[in-house]
Motif scaffolding. Structure first.
Motif, PDB file in Angstrom:
ATOM      1  N   MET A  74       4.908   0.748   7.132  1.00 51.43           N
ATOM      2  CA  MET A  74       4.143   1.024   5.949  1.00 51.43           C
ATOM      3  C   MET A  74       4.173   2.781   6.236  1.00 51.43           C
ATOM      4  SD  MET A  74       0.154   0.986   5.074  1.00 51.43           S
ATOM      5  CE  MET A  74      -0.372   1.686   6.719  1.00 51.43           C
ATOM      6  N   HIS A  75       4.006   3.456   7.407  1.00 51.26           N
ATOM      7  CA  HIS A  75       4.054   4.635   7.896  1.00 51.26           C
ATOM      8  C   HIS A  75       5.278   5.238   7.683  1.00 51.26           C
ATOM      9  CE1 HIS A  75       4.145   7.688  11.003  1.00 51.26           C
ATOM     10  NE2 HIS A  75       3.119   8.153  10.590  1.00 51.26           N
ATOM     11  N   GLY A  78       6.192   5.367   3.964  1.00 55.50           N
ATOM     12  CA  GLY A  78       5.332   6.355   3.288  1.00 55.50           C
ATOM     13  C   GLY A  78       5.665   7.829   3.435  1.00 55.50           C
ATOM     14  N   LEU A  93       7.204   0.294   1.630  1.00 52.51           N
ATOM     15  CA  LEU A  93       5.690   0.742   1.570  1.00 52.51           C
ATOM     16  C   LEU A  93       4.776   0.004   0.940  1.00 52.51           C
ATOM     17  CD1 LEU A  93       3.588   2.878   1.669  1.00 52.51           C
ATOM     18  CD2 LEU A  93       4.615   4.101  -0.170  1.00 52.51           C
ATOM     19  N   ALA A  97       2.008  -2.117   3.100  1.00 48.09           N
ATOM     20  CA  ALA A  97       0.767  -1.405   2.661  1.00 48.09           C
ATOM     21  C   ALA A  97      -0.048  -2.672   2.306  1.00 48.09           C
ATOM     22  CB  ALA A  97       0.919  -0.434   1.774  1.00 48.09           C
ATOM     23  N   SER A 100      -1.121  -4.703   5.006  1.00 47.65           N
ATOM     24  CA  SER A 100      -2.191  -3.841   5.933  1.00 47.65           C
ATOM     25  C   SER A 100      -3.361  -3.470   5.127  1.00 47.65           C
ATOM     26  CB  SER A 100      -1.328  -2.682   6.335  1.00 47.65           C
ATOM     27  OG  SER A 100      -0.070  -2.644   6.961  1.00 47.65           O
ATOM     28  N   MET A 102      -3.878  -1.891   2.316  1.00 43.83           N
ATOM     29  CA  MET A 102      -4.038  -0.616   2.093  1.00 43.83           C
ATOM     30  C   MET A 102      -3.220  -0.346   0.648  1.00 43.83           C
ATOM     31  SD  MET A 102      -4.145   1.850   5.598  1.00 43.83           S
ATOM     32  CE  MET A 102      -4.986   2.932   4.747  1.00 43.83           C
ATOM     33  N   PRO A 104      -0.673   1.393  -1.473  1.00 47.76           N
ATOM     34  CA  PRO A 104       0.397   2.398  -0.864  1.00 47.76           C
ATOM     35  C   PRO A 104       0.188   3.926  -1.423  1.00 47.76           C
ATOM     36  CG  PRO A 104       1.293   0.671  -2.513  1.00 47.76           C
ATOM     37  CD  PRO A 104      -0.153   0.215  -2.047  1.00 47.76           C
ATOM     38  N   PHE A 107      -2.658   5.267   0.602  1.00 42.51           N
ATOM     39  CA  PHE A 107      -2.154   5.477   1.932  1.00 42.51           C
ATOM     40  C   PHE A 107      -1.545   6.519   2.211  1.00 42.51           C
ATOM     41  CE2 PHE A 107       1.105   5.167   4.982  1.00 42.51           C
ATOM     42  CZ  PHE A 107       0.196   5.252   6.191  1.00 42.51           C
TER      43      PHE A 107
END
Length: 309
Positions: A74-75, A78, A93, A97, A100, A102, A104, A107
């Protein structure tokens, strides 16, 4: 940004050209393996939940760790550096996300603000913008609560519920000032999808198949992993100086670096965020000698914190 750093951490034009090159292959292979392992561990967790088998707890632990590791793709996606393809970055993503918990779009806005104001006033990772909370908690019980990941999980769930409910512009200005107005509708829509999936899972676990509840329990297990992992990035670091002085670089071991896409080398990432994950080890070898905050592993981080260092 590099002009602010010492000569030991300044890259040449050739080094930048080599390190900044983006490719699809490394990210596709790693994410496919990681997602496959996560799916297999989820299926095994549900299948073994009612079997009274000793192997259940190791399988559940593996599922929790793999779920936590979705933070890494995801990080990277992103940042748009996980793949050369913009479409692949967006797809991964969205998937990572969601896993996770979150939205996207939200985030990315949150994380970019974190990069702009790392460990200083205005950093959204610092609760309430209070720099006193950027230090390690002095109360041992409070420290254990932070490291448990529970506050992080509750903050995510609270954000999802609030985003899913109708909110006016004033709410966003107060609670999410870093989220551009144009991105609010997408973030609300994404949050509502995640909340709907969670509600369906809860209903199915409650009414139809109780073993599915372990998939939700894995969210708590994942945050037990994420709590100490994320706290080690900046907590207790100075709140002034350049970004390298405010961020740790943790060598850790090959398994952790693989699962988290080389992001334990976090000072390197903050100093050169455009470097893709697969090039970060080479970046580390180039600049490590000039980094002010290097640690052998996460145990080293927390032992140093206990000594007030």
């Amino acid at each position: 940004m590099e002009g602010e750093f010492s000569s030991a951490t300044t890259l040449t034009a050739d080094e930048r050209r080599e390190l900044y090159a983006r490719r699809d292959g490394p990210g596709v292979r790693r994410f496919a393996i990681q997602l496959g392992l996560l799916a297999a561990s989820a299926v095994a967790t549900v299948a073994l939940a009612d079997a009274d088998a000793r192997v259940f707890w190791p399988v559940f632990a593996a599922y929790s760790v793999l779920l936590a590791s979705m933070f890494a793709p995801m990080h990277e996606a992103g940042h748009g550096t996980a793949f050369a393809s913009k479409r692949l970055n967006r797809l991964v993503l969205q998937l990572a996300a969601g896993l996770s918990l979150m939205p996207p779009t939200g985030f990315v806005a949150f994380h970019f603000e974190h990069h702009r104001k790392t460990h200083e006033v205005g950093d959204p990772e610092v609760p309430g913008g209070d720099l006193a909370l950027a230090a390690w908690p002095k109360n041992p019980i409070a420290a254990l609560i932070v490291l448990s990941g529970l506050p992080l999980l509750l903050a995510k769930l609270a954000a999802l519920v609030n985003l899913a409910a109708p909110r006016g512009p004033k709410w966003f200005v107060k609670w999410m000032p870093w989220l551009p107005e144009v991105q609010r509708p997408a973030t609300i829509h994404e949050a509502r999808i995640i909340v709907a999936v969670l509600v369906v899972l809860v209903a199915l676990a409650w009414l139809v198949w109780p073993a599915l509840g372990w998939l939700l329990a894995g969210c708590a297990g994942a945050h037990v992993v994420l709590g100490p992992y994320l706290a080690a990035e900046h907590t207790g670091m100075p709140t002034d100086g350049d970004v390298l002085a405010r961020t740790r670089s943790v060598r850790s071991n090959a398994a952790v670096r693989w699962l988290f896409w080389n992001m334990p080398y976090h000072a390197e990432h903050h100093g050169w965020p455009a470097v893709p994950f697969h090039a970060v080890p080479a970046l580390h070898r180039r600049v490590a000698a000039g980094l002010p905050r290097r640690y052998r592993g996460y145990l080293h981080v927390y032992l140093a914190a206990l000594r007030g260092r």
